[in-house]
Design an enzyme around this catalytic site. Structure first.
Site, PDB file in Angstrom:
ATOM      1  N   ARG A 156      -7.905   8.990  11.677  1.00  0.00           N
ATOM      2  CA  ARG A 156      -6.987   9.018  10.527  1.00  0.00           C
ATOM      3  C   ARG A 156      -7.544  10.033   9.529  1.00  0.00           C
ATOM      4  NH1 ARG A 156      -4.580   3.692   8.242  1.00  0.00           N
ATOM      5  NH2 ARG A 156      -2.998   5.233   7.668  1.00  0.00           N
ATOM      6  N   ASN A 162      -2.565   8.247  -2.282  1.00  0.00           N
ATOM      7  CA  ASN A 162      -2.435   6.821  -1.986  1.00  0.00           C
ATOM      8  C   ASN A 162      -1.167   6.639  -1.158  1.00  0.00           C
ATOM      9  OD1 ASN A 162      -3.496   4.112  -2.326  1.00  0.00           O
ATOM     10  ND2 ASN A 162      -1.671   3.685  -3.540  1.00  0.00           N
ATOM     11  N   LYS A 163      -0.926   5.421  -0.750  1.00  0.00           N
ATOM     12  CA  LYS A 163       0.207   5.140   0.142  1.00  0.00           C
ATOM     13  C   LYS A 163       1.502   5.753  -0.372  1.00  0.00           C
ATOM     14  CE  LYS A 163       0.046   3.477   3.321  1.00  0.00           C
ATOM     15  NZ  LYS A 163      -0.136   4.325   4.536  1.00  0.00           N
ATOM     16  N   ARG A 208      -7.150  -1.345   8.745  1.00  0.00           N
ATOM     17  CA  ARG A 208      -6.571  -0.288   7.919  1.00  0.00           C
ATOM     18  C   ARG A 208      -6.988  -0.550   6.466  1.00  0.00           C
ATOM     19  NH1 ARG A 208      -4.709  -3.276   4.475  1.00  0.00           N
ATOM     20  NH2 ARG A 208      -3.790  -1.466   3.484  1.00  0.00           N
ATOM     21  N   ASP A 257      -6.776   6.457  -1.468  1.00  0.00           N
ATOM     22  CA  ASP A 257      -7.360   6.834  -0.180  1.00  0.00           C
ATOM     23  C   ASP A 257      -8.272   8.047  -0.314  1.00  0.00           C
ATOM     24  OD1 ASP A 257      -5.963   5.041   1.999  1.00  0.00           O
ATOM     25  OD2 ASP A 257      -4.554   5.477   0.393  1.00  0.00           O
TER      26      ASP A 257
HETATM   27  O1  MRU Z   1      -2.191   3.307   5.852  1.00  0.00           O
HETATM   28  P1  MRU Z   1      -3.085   2.240   5.316  1.00  0.00           P
HETATM   29  O2  MRU Z   1      -2.542   0.869   5.354  1.00  0.00           O
HETATM   30  O3  MRU Z   1      -4.484   2.342   5.874  1.00  0.00           O
HETATM   31  O4  MRU Z   1      -3.095   2.659   3.822  1.00  0.00           O
HETATM   32  C1  MRU Z   1      -4.180   2.859   3.092  1.00  0.00           C
HETATM   33  C2  MRU Z   1      -4.112   1.915   2.025  1.00  0.00           C
HETATM   34  O5  MRU Z   1      -4.624   0.839   2.192  1.00  0.00           O
HETATM   35  C3  MRU Z   1      -3.342   2.193   0.824  1.00  0.00           C
HETATM   36  O6  MRU Z   1      -2.950   3.483   0.615  1.00  0.00           O
HETATM   37  C4  MRU Z   1      -4.022   1.582  -0.342  1.00  0.00           C
HETATM   38  O7  MRU Z   1      -3.168   1.520  -1.399  1.00  0.00           O
HETATM   39  C5  MRU Z   1      -5.250   2.362  -0.735  1.00  0.00           C
HETATM   40  S1  MRU Z   1      -6.535   1.363  -1.123  1.00  0.00           S
HETATM   41  C6  MRU Z   1      -7.245   1.019   0.397  1.00  0.00           C
END
Ligand code: MRU
Length: 352
Positions: A91, A241-242, A51, A231
């Protein structure tokens, strides 16, 4: 990065097999897994064994190469086109995934060998870009700074080095005294599990904080800067982003704290005019309702942590409008989060 004295990347291709660090087992076990087909690599992405935007991009490129190597002459295009769609369905939010499948697919039209070379190049470039991001981001970090980060945008989220954590590692290596607040990042706890594990490995002083503690710590003057990953970044600088990033950005603006996004150009999506066109992944409610960890006997256990019978909603990402972002740290330099700067960055012109 080194784990127990051995240098690792998060994901790599050997022959037709992909090898990767199984991130769902961290921080309790460090296990390398192998996937020998593109279908198995899709499963690794969907189940989040691999991930993080850059790592997803790298394994998606390798999965595409695996499909190319497995295809036969008579239905070549049909087979790899179908595989591309399957990989892209794993995803939806990370731009790097689509960047990788497109590049490897286009190379495969020339030859199988070109597809494998393209996939390896994507992974190598991800590592090199992350290292450069570290160098540019390090210029923002002053002695004594307290830095908050969200989720895991460290080396586990990329092929190596990471984005948000890359400047932090470099600052620490140079002897700057810094302290990192790692947001726990519910529901999957990438901050508490992965970022904290990475920082421990590297010896960077840090503490895990609950997701709802950031604004309070900012109000007390305990945070000097926020750096997060991304992302997908739209053409106007709006950044996915997350989930939980948006509220950190709003709080940082309120308290006058610089809020930086760190991401390579492969995360920018010129086809998305603004954040409203970024697809946001919805994941299973079980990720909110249950947690897993290690019990006092040292065994893995999954337990219900919510009211039995209640349902949960689980959007995996949010979009931070560009106006909350102080700058975007890229492998080409630090740019303003606006249309013109992003256009210049993507056209390989000068950055600001
Ligand atoms: O859902 P994930 O763990 O794949 O999340 C993506 C991320 O790693 C985060 O959003 C991160 O902050 C972005 S940088 C890769």
């Amino acid at each position: 990065m080194n784990v127990n004295g051995i240098g690792y990347r998060t994901v790599w291709l050997e022959g037709a097999s992909v090898f990767f660090i199984e991130q769902n087992l961290l921080p309790f076990e460090f296990v390398i897994k192998e996937s020998s087909t593109y279908i198995e690599s899709c499963h690794a992405i969907r189940s989040m064994m691999v991930r993080g935007a850059g790592a997803i991009g790298a394994i998606a490129g390798f999965a595409m190469a695996q499909a190319v190597l497995a295809s036969s002459e008579n239905n070549f295009l049909e087979f790899i086109s179908h595989a591309k769609l399957e990989i892209e369905a794993t995803r939806p939010t990370a731009r790097n995934l689509f960047y990788a499948t497109e590049k490897v697919f286009n190379a495969a039209i020339k030859s199988r060998e070109a597809a494998v070379i393209a996939a390896q190049e994507i992974a190598n470039r991800d590592a090199a870009d992350s290292q450069r991001i570290g160098q540019f981001g390090n210029e923002l970090i002053r002695e004594g700074m307290n830095i908050e980060t969200h989720c895991n945008a460290g080396w586990l989220a990329f092929v190596d080095y990471g984005t948000a954590l890359s400047p932090i590692y470099l600052a620490h290596e140079e002897g700057k005294k810094i302290f990192v607040y790692a947001d726990e990042t519910r529901p999957r706890s990438q901050g508490a599990r992965l970022t904290a594990w990475e920082l421990n490995q590297a010896g960077v002083p840090h503490a895990i904080i609950p997701d709802n503690a950031g604004a309070w710590l900012m109000s007390l003057g305990k945070i000097d800067m926020v750096i997060v990953g991304a992302d997908r970044i739209a053409a106007n600088g709006d950044t996915a982003n997350k989930i939980g990033t948006l509220e950190k950005a709003i709080a940082a603006k309120e308290y006058g704290i610089p809020f930086y996004v760190a991401a390579p150009t492969s995360t920018f999506d010129a086809a998305c005019p603004d954040g409203s066109s970024i697809p946001i992944e919805e994941r299973s409610e079980d990720e909110v309702l249950y947690m897993d960890g290690v019990n006092s006997a040292g065994n893995r256990e999954k337990i219900l942590v919510c009211s039995p019978g209640s349902h949960a909603i689980n959007p995996s990402f949010d979009v931070t409008p560009a106006r909350f972002i102080s700058g975007i740290i890229t492998e080409k330099g630090i740019i303003k989060p606006d249309q013109q700067s992003i256009h210049q960055l993507l056209s390989h012109n000068k950055f600001i």
